[in-house]
Motif scaffolding. Structure first.
Motif, PDB file in Angstrom:
ATOM      1  N   PHE A  21     -21.897   6.213 -17.730  1.00  0.00           N
ATOM      2  CA  PHE A  21     -22.684   5.695 -16.713  1.00  0.00           C
ATOM      3  C   PHE A  21     -22.476   6.440 -15.595  1.00  0.00           C
ATOM      4  N   ASP A  22     -23.676   6.228 -14.671  1.00  0.00           N
ATOM      5  CA  ASP A  22     -23.635   6.871 -13.501  1.00  0.00           C
ATOM      6  C   ASP A  22     -23.407   5.566 -12.490  1.00  0.00           C
ATOM      7  N   GLY A  23     -22.711   5.963 -11.323  1.00  0.00           N
ATOM      8  CA  GLY A  23     -22.429   5.108 -10.358  1.00  0.00           C
ATOM      9  C   GLY A  23     -21.526   4.039 -10.730  1.00  0.00           C
ATOM     10  N   ASP A  24     -21.889   2.719 -10.528  1.00  0.00           N
ATOM     11  CA  ASP A  24     -21.159   1.632 -10.821  1.00  0.00           C
ATOM     12  C   ASP A  24     -21.651   0.943 -12.186  1.00  0.00           C
ATOM     13  N   GLY A  25     -22.379   1.794 -13.046  1.00  0.00           N
ATOM     14  CA  GLY A  25     -22.967   1.075 -14.243  1.00  0.00           C
ATOM     15  C   GLY A  25     -22.004   0.479 -15.326  1.00  0.00           C
ATOM     16  N   ALA A  26     -20.866   1.304 -15.329  1.00  0.00           N
ATOM     17  CA  ALA A  26     -20.006   0.766 -16.216  1.00  0.00           C
ATOM     18  C   ALA A  26     -19.427  -0.695 -15.949  1.00  0.00           C
ATOM     19  N   SER A  27     -18.995  -0.800 -14.667  1.00  0.00           N
ATOM     20  CA  SER A  27     -18.385  -2.057 -14.319  1.00  0.00           C
ATOM     21  C   SER A  27     -19.505  -3.012 -14.526  1.00  0.00           C
ATOM     22  N   GLY A  28     -20.856  -2.802 -14.087  1.00  0.00           N
ATOM     23  CA  GLY A  28     -21.963  -3.727 -14.385  1.00  0.00           C
ATOM     24  C   GLY A  28     -22.330  -4.097 -15.869  1.00  0.00           C
ATOM     25  N   TYR A  29     -22.118  -2.964 -16.618  1.00  0.00           N
ATOM     26  CA  TYR A  29     -22.086  -3.272 -17.877  1.00  0.00           C
ATOM     27  C   TYR A  29     -21.205  -4.588 -18.494  1.00  0.00           C
ATOM     28  N   LEU A  30     -19.958  -4.404 -18.171  1.00  0.00           N
ATOM     29  CA  LEU A  30     -18.911  -5.448 -18.534  1.00  0.00           C
ATOM     30  C   LEU A  30     -19.308  -6.878 -17.976  1.00  0.00           C
ATOM     31  N   GLY A  31     -19.868  -6.753 -16.735  1.00  0.00           N
ATOM     32  CA  GLY A  31     -20.154  -8.042 -16.175  1.00  0.00           C
ATOM     33  C   GLY A  31     -21.249  -8.720 -16.989  1.00  0.00           C
ATOM     34  N   ARG A  32     -22.500  -7.886 -17.259  1.00  0.00           N
ATOM     35  CA  ARG A  32     -23.348  -8.477 -17.974  1.00  0.00           C
ATOM     36  C   ARG A  32     -23.070  -9.009 -19.273  1.00  0.00           C
TER      37      ARG A  32
END
Length: 254
Positions: free
Chosen positions: A143-154
């Motif tokens: 992921f770019d930026g904070d995309g990885a943590s956003g994915y886990l949250g979703r």
């Protein structure tokens, strides 16, 4: 009576003839560039000023078009005693599990790369003639930026909204919990359903399999354990694989 004595005609003509020559010499002297004397500093010109519309050049981020490749070495490999067959490339759409919907395919535009591989495992010490115990699909997202943590949250939100679902007429329940000590953050999902025989008849027992999701910096790996032909998976092997997988991704990122 004037005291002015006119020049002789011959001298006057000579003087007029010299005038163009004197002008040429003067013009040539004005156009000649002199060299700097020895030891003097050379003349410098002012540096050109960059246009305000041209920003400083910086290395592009992956989202700016730089290709990101996930190598085979980023995927976990089972030890020989557990490996029934070598890992193989698998389409991401087939490797990702599905519960009530597309919970695991919500990476969005911040995904810079994705790839998947499948490994088939067996119980340690079993003869090669036995059928496999199961297989694990591993998907890796970057992921770019904070995309990885956003994915886990979703994903957490989507799983909470899906406590159960139907699969081929069988009710499957889903339980999720945190998986401490794995990567930067991790989630473990357990699916449970009534066990059936190869003929499709219910045996009265329950079967289960697990899905592990772990984030390692800007990467996320999803490991889906599926028992062979609808049987239960192996929680001990999945736990080993997810921990080894996190270390493998961490080594790749360094």
């Amino acid at each position: 009576m004037s005291r002015y004595t006119p020049l002789p005609v011959t001298r006057t003509r000579r003087a007029l003839a010299l005038l163009p020559l004197l002008g040429a010499v003067t013009l040539a002297a004005a156009c000649t560039t002199t060299e700097d004397p020895p030891g003097s500093a050379p003349a410098t010109t002012a540096p050109a000023t960059a246009s305000a519309s041209a920003p400083p050049t910086e290395p592009p981020s992956p989202s700016a078009g730089t290709p990101v490749t996930i190598p085979t070495s980023a995927f976990v490999e089972l030890p020989a005693e557990l490996r029934k067959s070598p890992r193989r490339t698998t389409p991401v759409a087939e490797a990702l599990p599905k519960l009530c919907g597309n919970e695991f395919g919500t990476g969005g535009r911040q995904v810079t790369a994705s790839a998947a591989m499948t490994v088939t495992y067996q119980k340690a010490g079993e003869p090669s003639s036995n059928v496999p115990q199961g297989m694990i699909h591993q998907t890796i997202f970057t992921f770019d930026g904070d995309g990885a943590s956003g994915y886990l949250g979703r994903l957490r939100t989507a799983v909470q909204a899906c406590p159960s679902y139907d699969q081929a007429g069988i009710r499957v329940t889903v339980k999720s919990q945190a998986l401490p000590g794995v990567g930067d953050e991790a989630l473990l999902l357990t699916r449970t359903w009534p066990e059936t025989s190869l003929n499709g008849e219910r045996t009265g027992d329950t079967a289960s399999s697990q899905i592990a999701v772990a984030r390692v910096d800007s990467a996320v790996t999803v490991l889906d354990d599926q028992g062979w032909e609808g049987t239960s998976g192996n929680p001990a092997i999945l736990d080993r694989v997810v921990r080894d997988g996190v270390r493998t991704i961490d080594a790749w990122q360094r």
